[in-house]
Design a protein around this motif. Structure first.
Motif, mmCIF file in Angstrom:
data_model
loop_
_atom_site.group_PDB
_atom_site.id
_atom_site.type_symbol
_atom_site.label_atom_id
_atom_site.label_comp_id
_atom_site.label_asym_id
_atom_site.label_seq_id
_atom_site.Cartn_x
_atom_site.Cartn_y
_atom_site.Cartn_z
ATOM 1 N N SER A 50 1.191 3.293 1.371
ATOM 2 C CA SER A 50 1.826 2.589 0.262
ATOM 3 C C SER A 50 2.971 3.404 -0.303
ATOM 4 C CB SER A 50 0.807 2.305 -0.848
ATOM 5 O OG SER A 50 1.428 1.652 -1.932
ATOM 6 N N ASN A 51 3.921 2.697 -0.892
ATOM 7 C CA ASN A 51 5.021 3.368 -1.583
ATOM 8 C C ASN A 51 4.707 3.592 -3.064
ATOM 9 O OD1 ASN A 51 5.178 0.674 -2.456
ATOM 10 N ND2 ASN A 51 7.412 0.694 -2.547
ATOM 11 N N SER A 52 3.514 3.243 -3.497
ATOM 12 C CA SER A 52 3.106 3.378 -4.894
ATOM 13 C C SER A 52 2.879 4.840 -5.267
ATOM 14 C CB SER A 52 1.818 2.584 -5.122
ATOM 15 O OG SER A 52 1.222 2.921 -6.349
ATOM 16 N N ASN A 53 3.456 5.272 -6.371
ATOM 17 C CA ASN A 53 3.227 6.637 -6.851
ATOM 18 C C ASN A 53 1.761 6.864 -7.169
ATOM 19 O OD1 ASN A 53 5.896 7.425 -6.628
ATOM 20 N ND2 ASN A 53 6.391 6.756 -8.708
ATOM 21 N N ARG A 56 -0.156 7.629 -3.976
ATOM 22 C CA ARG A 56 0.090 8.995 -3.491
ATOM 23 C C ARG A 56 -0.728 10.019 -4.278
ATOM 24 N NH1 ARG A 56 6.634 9.025 -2.691
ATOM 25 N NH2 ARG A 56 6.675 7.295 -1.240
ATOM 26 N N GLU A 134 3.684 -7.092 0.461
ATOM 27 C CA GLU A 134 4.894 -6.760 -0.283
ATOM 28 C C GLU A 134 5.007 -7.679 -1.485
ATOM 29 O OE1 GLU A 134 9.226 -5.359 0.997
ATOM 30 O OE2 GLU A 134 8.799 -7.432 1.577
ATOM 31 N N ASP A 142 9.177 -2.556 -6.831
ATOM 32 C CA ASP A 142 8.827 -3.000 -5.489
ATOM 33 C C ASP A 142 7.521 -2.347 -5.070
ATOM 34 O OD1 ASP A 142 11.023 -4.643 -5.095
ATOM 35 O OD2 ASP A 142 12.248 -3.029 -4.276
ATOM 36 N N ARG A 144 4.915 -2.017 -1.671
ATOM 37 C CA ARG A 144 4.666 -2.253 -0.252
ATOM 38 C C ARG A 144 3.393 -1.523 0.142
ATOM 39 N NH1 ARG A 144 7.899 -0.290 3.568
ATOM 40 N NH2 ARG A 144 8.293 1.590 2.365
ATOM 41 N N THR A 167 3.021 1.869 10.537
ATOM 42 C CA THR A 167 3.435 2.278 9.190
ATOM 43 C C THR A 167 4.747 3.041 9.223
ATOM 44 O OG1 THR A 167 2.062 4.273 9.288
ATOM 45 C CG2 THR A 167 1.082 2.337 8.267
ATOM 46 N N PHE A 172 7.184 4.127 6.093
ATOM 47 C CA PHE A 172 6.234 4.996 5.407
ATOM 48 C C PHE A 172 6.270 6.375 6.051
ATOM 49 C CE2 PHE A 172 4.333 0.748 4.707
ATOM 50 C CZ PHE A 172 4.293 0.755 3.323
ATOM 51 N N THR A 173 6.088 7.404 5.242
ATOM 52 C CA THR A 173 6.080 8.775 5.736
ATOM 53 C C THR A 173 4.649 9.300 5.750
ATOM 54 O OG1 THR A 173 6.470 9.585 3.491
ATOM 55 C CG2 THR A 173 8.418 9.236 4.888
ATOM 56 N N THR A 176 2.467 9.258 2.750
ATOM 57 C CA THR A 176 2.111 7.957 2.179
ATOM 58 C C THR A 176 1.045 7.241 3.009
ATOM 59 O OG1 THR A 176 3.863 6.779 3.379
ATOM 60 C CG2 THR A 176 4.416 7.675 1.203
#
Length: 191
Positions: A50-53, A56, A134, A142, A144, A167, A172-173, A176
């Motif tokens: 996920s891109n959510s802080n 993470r 998304e 945003d 994802r 991913t 995504f890295t 994430t």
């Protein structure tokens, strides 16, 4: 603001499973000839990205949850997930409504408001399913997420590699992406 555990519920339930934007549809394809009846049944959320802080920050505390996908009278799916929260089991159900071609669903986030769209991008129905979600959360941020569903708590290495490749193709890295640890808690409810 929702509690971190409440946000995890939303993430886990996604995991199995908001609108997909036109730009996302250009690079995320759907499972060809998706067959909803074969997608039904018990799944374990085995991997997330996920891109959510928030995700993470909390990903190391997450564990596998169990979900059951069932048809809903009148159309759509019920996604019922059971997970560990504050040392007790909690169950939540999301209503996934058809949102386009077979394999596309939407739901209204109980925590963030707004619509989230979920696409089944790949599945063999008997071992794994890859989902991509998304939408927006909070104040138009945003959101994802990619989810790996497995019929068992311990997916094969090839399935995990397929998820990691998917991913990374979505941007995504490594920081994430998480493969959730197996647990014996809160999984009996959906046998």
């Amino acid at each position: 603001m929702a509690a971190p555990q409440t946000l995890w519920v939303g993430l886990a339930l996604l995991g199995v499973l908001g609108g997909l934007r036109t730009r996302a549809r250009a690079h995320v394809s759907l499972q060809p000839n998706f067959q909803q009846d074969k997608f039904l049944g018990r799944w374990f959320t085995a991997g997330l990205a996920s891109n959510s802080n928030w995700f993470r920050e909390k990903k190391d505390a997450l564990s596998t949850c169990s979900s059951v996908v069932a048809p809903r009278e009148g159309g759509g799916l019920n996604l019922t997930s059971t997970f560990l929260r504050k040392d007790h089991c909690e169950t939540r159900t999301l209503l996934l409504l058809p949102a386009g071609p077979p394999g596309c669903y939407s739901y209204t986030s109980p925590h963030w408001g707004g619509t989230q769209n979920v696409s089944v991008v790949g599945t063999d129905y008997v071992e794994y399913a890859l989902l991509y979600t998304e939408g927006t959360k909070g104040h138009g941020q945003d959101f994802r997420m990619a989810t790996l569903y497995s019929r068992t708590q311990t997916p094969r290495a090839e399935v995990k590699e397929k998820f990691a490749n998917f991913t990374k193709a979505q941007g995504f890295t490594e920081d994430t992406i998480v493969f959730l640890p197996k647990t014996d808690k809160c999984l009996e409810e959906h046998k």
